[in-house]
Design a protein around this motif. Structure first.
Motif, PDB file in Angstrom:
ATOM      1  N   ASN A  99      73.762  44.617 -73.317  1.00  0.00           N
ATOM      2  CA  ASN A  99      74.798  45.634 -73.523  1.00  0.00           C
ATOM      3  C   ASN A  99      74.798  46.148 -74.954  1.00  0.00           C
ATOM      4  O   ASN A  99      75.059  47.327 -75.205  1.00  0.00           O
ATOM      5  N   LEU A 100      74.520  45.257 -75.899  1.00  0.00           N
ATOM      6  CA  LEU A 100      74.582  45.623 -77.310  1.00  0.00           C
ATOM      7  C   LEU A 100      73.541  46.680 -77.646  1.00  0.00           C
ATOM      8  O   LEU A 100      73.785  47.563 -78.476  1.00  0.00           O
ATOM      9  N   ALA A 101      72.387  46.606 -76.994  1.00  0.00           N
ATOM     10  CA  ALA A 101      71.331  47.596 -77.227  1.00  0.00           C
ATOM     11  C   ALA A 101      71.560  48.851 -76.406  1.00  0.00           C
ATOM     12  O   ALA A 101      71.471  49.972 -76.918  1.00  0.00           O
ATOM     13  N   GLY A 102      71.854  48.679 -75.105  1.00  0.00           N
ATOM     14  CA  GLY A 102      72.036  49.835 -74.241  1.00  0.00           C
ATOM     15  C   GLY A 102      73.187  50.719 -74.679  1.00  0.00           C
ATOM     16  O   GLY A 102      73.117  51.950 -74.574  1.00  0.00           O
ATOM     17  N   ALA A 103      74.262  50.113 -75.191  1.00  0.00           N
ATOM     18  CA  ALA A 103      75.414  50.895 -75.639  1.00  0.00           C
ATOM     19  C   ALA A 103      75.081  51.761 -76.845  1.00  0.00           C
ATOM     20  O   ALA A 103      75.732  52.774 -77.088  1.00  0.00           O
TER      21      ALA A 103
ATOM     22  N   SER B 169      85.906  37.644 -77.123  1.00  0.00           N
ATOM     23  CA  SER B 169      84.545  38.173 -77.171  1.00  0.00           C
ATOM     24  C   SER B 169      84.559  39.525 -76.489  1.00  0.00           C
ATOM     25  O   SER B 169      85.409  39.792 -75.632  1.00  0.00           O
ATOM     26  N   SER B 170      83.622  40.369 -76.870  1.00  0.00           N
ATOM     27  CA  SER B 170      83.596  41.705 -76.281  1.00  0.00           C
ATOM     28  C   SER B 170      82.184  42.261 -76.304  1.00  0.00           C
ATOM     29  O   SER B 170      81.461  42.094 -77.301  1.00  0.00           O
ATOM     30  N   ARG B 171      81.799  42.886 -75.217  1.00  0.00           N
ATOM     31  CA  ARG B 171      80.517  43.584 -75.132  1.00  0.00           C
ATOM     32  C   ARG B 171      80.782  45.019 -74.703  1.00  0.00           C
ATOM     33  O   ARG B 171      81.526  45.258 -73.751  1.00  0.00           O
ATOM     34  N   PRO B 172      80.159  45.973 -75.362  1.00  0.00           N
ATOM     35  CA  PRO B 172      80.411  47.377 -75.011  1.00  0.00           C
ATOM     36  C   PRO B 172      79.752  47.747 -73.690  1.00  0.00           C
ATOM     37  O   PRO B 172      78.751  47.145 -73.276  1.00  0.00           O
TER      38      PRO B 172
ATOM     39  N   PRO C 202      66.342  52.384 -75.753  1.00  0.00           N
ATOM     40  CA  PRO C 202      65.679  52.167 -74.465  1.00  0.00           C
ATOM     41  C   PRO C 202      65.770  50.685 -74.082  1.00  0.00           C
ATOM     42  O   PRO C 202      65.256  49.826 -74.800  1.00  0.00           O
ATOM     43  N   THR C 203      66.445  50.398 -72.986  1.00  0.00           N
ATOM     44  CA  THR C 203      66.792  49.015 -72.641  1.00  0.00           C
ATOM     45  C   THR C 203      66.631  48.776 -71.151  1.00  0.00           C
ATOM     46  O   THR C 203      67.005  49.623 -70.340  1.00  0.00           O
ATOM     47  N   LEU C 204      66.088  47.632 -70.801  1.00  0.00           N
ATOM     48  CA  LEU C 204      66.033  47.161 -69.424  1.00  0.00           C
ATOM     49  C   LEU C 204      66.350  45.676 -69.411  1.00  0.00           C
ATOM     50  O   LEU C 204      65.906  44.930 -70.291  1.00  0.00           O
ATOM     51  N   ASP C 205      67.083  45.240 -68.413  1.00  0.00           N
ATOM     52  CA  ASP C 205      67.355  43.816 -68.236  1.00  0.00           C
ATOM     53  C   ASP C 205      66.826  43.389 -66.870  1.00  0.00           C
ATOM     54  O   ASP C 205      66.357  44.205 -66.079  1.00  0.00           O
ATOM     55  N   GLY C 206      66.897  42.089 -66.600  1.00  0.00           N
ATOM     56  CA  GLY C 206      66.457  41.592 -65.309  1.00  0.00           C
ATOM     57  C   GLY C 206      64.988  41.254 -65.243  1.00  0.00           C
ATOM     58  O   GLY C 206      64.418  41.186 -64.141  1.00  0.00           O
ATOM     59  N   LEU C 207      64.351  41.010 -66.399  1.00  0.00           N
ATOM     60  CA  LEU C 207      62.930  40.669 -66.402  1.00  0.00           C
ATOM     61  C   LEU C 207      62.693  39.175 -66.254  1.00  0.00           C
ATOM     62  O   LEU C 207      61.567  38.713 -66.391  1.00  0.00           O
ATOM     63  N   GLY C 208      63.754  38.423 -65.953  1.00  0.00           N
ATOM     64  CA  GLY C 208      63.606  37.006 -65.662  1.00  0.00           C
ATOM     65  C   GLY C 208      63.148  36.777 -64.233  1.00  0.00           C
ATOM     66  O   GLY C 208      62.644  37.685 -63.559  1.00  0.00           O
ATOM     67  N   ALA C 209      63.355  35.562 -63.745  1.00  0.00           N
ATOM     68  CA  ALA C 209      62.850  35.175 -62.432  1.00  0.00           C
ATOM     69  C   ALA C 209      63.659  35.801 -61.312  1.00  0.00           C
ATOM     70  O   ALA C 209      64.874  35.988 -61.423  1.00  0.00           O
TER      71      ALA C 209
END
Length: 421
Positions: free
Chosen positions: A368-372, A328-331, A376-383
């Motif tokens: 990663n797939l979107a940000g790469a 598996s690979s994520r950019p 416009p990408t942000l993560d960490g919107l969970g708890a």
């Protein structure tokens, strides 16, 4: 706002990028909130009444064990998630995969001509079936604890709660919204990747439901990650009578791993040898051996260079064969200069009485797939919490209501223009 009131359309974009900068804790309203009288206060107040429901929902989801690769358990949880999201007005579709069904959910927006918002999450966890037997989901000292509660059953419960709250208020998301929940994120999304990537074209912004940094900051960039399997084939022989007739796959693998460790000295590359196995008996020259490597990359260039080196490994001893397989690979998702999406979220949070900021993260995920791609990408919107993948995994209960309000605000408020024309 009356439940039957209709929010006006998004303000017309100016030729330049709107300045949505707001100092953390400032009073500047987020773009669009001035067109929705009382929305910020309504969302904050209603989120507090939703907190108990979302807390219970998170515990319910965490009590359905869903380890990566266990398709039947993952599909059981997918059934539960689909029912919960349908109740908020979602159109739900199942995407079959070898490790369990992925979910694709959609909501219409107030303005269907606008590009969609995309949220990405996952319902698999790192915890094997049976973990709940000696580590049940419990609540104490302001925390909800249990396997998978932070990563990421809580994120799924929070977004469901935000949609439910908007529905209770008689509101629809401003933009059309799509949500992808993958079944194999914890093993690198080898199949889920295709489901996420199909939803990226045309997205106005992409949000990840992974937990934030422990201090609550959102994740503005992520390192690339790749899982690689090295397989060595040798030639078996009696280790005492005729060792010269054999070629040890184990010895070859050990030598390859020593050489490969040098890759970690290259700038932007980290390597972990996570698993090794090989051979059959102490008196048999090993005919097979393999190792699984976990690699992380700070830049796309480091990722390309390292994977090219691994793809061209050659045997160090006669009679051995070395094969490299990318599992598996994520950019790599590099930091975005200026980050107008973070400015927008920070300003919206301030209008809700919150302080939100962001910083790059070490781990990788489906964002990663979107940000790469430069979306416009942000993560960490969970708890908000701590201990993912560890026995002290937990979420902070007093941070549920602020996060529900923030997610609901992101859904209800129009985005500014985030990219140049």
């Amino acid at each position: 706002m009356s439940p039957n009131a209709t929010a006006p359309a998004a303000p017309t974009e100016s030729a330049g990028e709107p300045d949505t900068t707001s100092a953390p804790g400032g009073d500047d309203p987020a773009p669009g909130t001035e067109a929705l009288p009382g929305l910020s206060g309504t969302l904050a107040a209603r989120a507090r009444t939703m907190e108990g429901k979302v807390r219970r929902r998170c515990a319910e989801l965490a009590r359905i064990e869903s380890p990566s690769g266990d398709a039947s358990r993952l599909d059981q949880l997918a059934d539960e998630l689909a029912a919960g999201y349908r109740a908020t007005g979602a159109e739900v579709r199942r995407e079959p995969g070898p490790a369990g069904d992925h979910l694709l959910m959609q909501w219409p927006g107030q303005d269907e001509s606008l590009p969609h918002l995309l949220f990405v999450g996952h319902h698999d966890t790192v915890w094997p079936a049976g973990t709940l037997a000696d580590w049940p989901v419990t609540e104490h000292d302001g925390m909800l604890c249990g396997p998978g509660v932070l990563d990421m059953k809580a994120g799924l419960a929070l977004l469901e709660g935000a949609f439910s709250m908007l529905a209770d208020l008689g509101l629809r998301p401003h933009h059309p919204v799509r949500v992808v929940v993958t079944a194999d994120e914890e093993i690198g999304s080898p199949d889920g990747r295709r489901v996420v990537e199909r939803q990226l074209p045309g997205a106005a912004a992409v949000f990840g439901l992974e937990p934030p940094h422990e201090d609550g900051r959102l994740k503005t960039a992520r390192r690339g990650s790749t899982r690689v399997k090295l397989t060595v084939t040798g030639h078996e022989a009696h280790a005492g009578n005729h060792p010269e007739d054999g070629t040890s796959a184990v010895d070859e693998l050990v030598d390859q791993l020593v050489a490969v460790r040098g890759l970690a000295c290259q700038p932007g590359t980290e390597l972990n040898t996570g698993r090794i196995r090989g051979g059959t008996r102490a008196n048999v020259v090993a005919g097979q051996a393999e190792a699984e490597l976990g690699l992380r990359f700070s830049t796309p260039e480091a990722q390309r260079s390292t994977l090219d080196t691994l793809a061209h490994l050659t045997a160090l001893r006669p009679g051995a064969l070395v094969h490299t397989e990318v599992l598996s690979s994520r950019p790599a998702w590099p930091e975005r200069e200026g980050n107008p999406l973070l400015r927008h979220v920070r300003s919206l949070a301030a209008a809700l009485g919150q302080q939100v900021d962001g910083a790059p993260a070490g781990g990788a995920g489906d964002t990663n797939l979107a940000g790469a791609r430069g979306l416009p990408t942000l993560d960490g919107l969970g708890a908000v919490g701590a201990g993912p993948h560890a026995r002290d995994e937990h979420i902070a209960l007093d941070q549920l209501a602020p996060r529900i309000a923030l997610l609901a605000g992101l859904l209800a408020v129009p985005l500014p223009r985030l990219r140049s024309r």
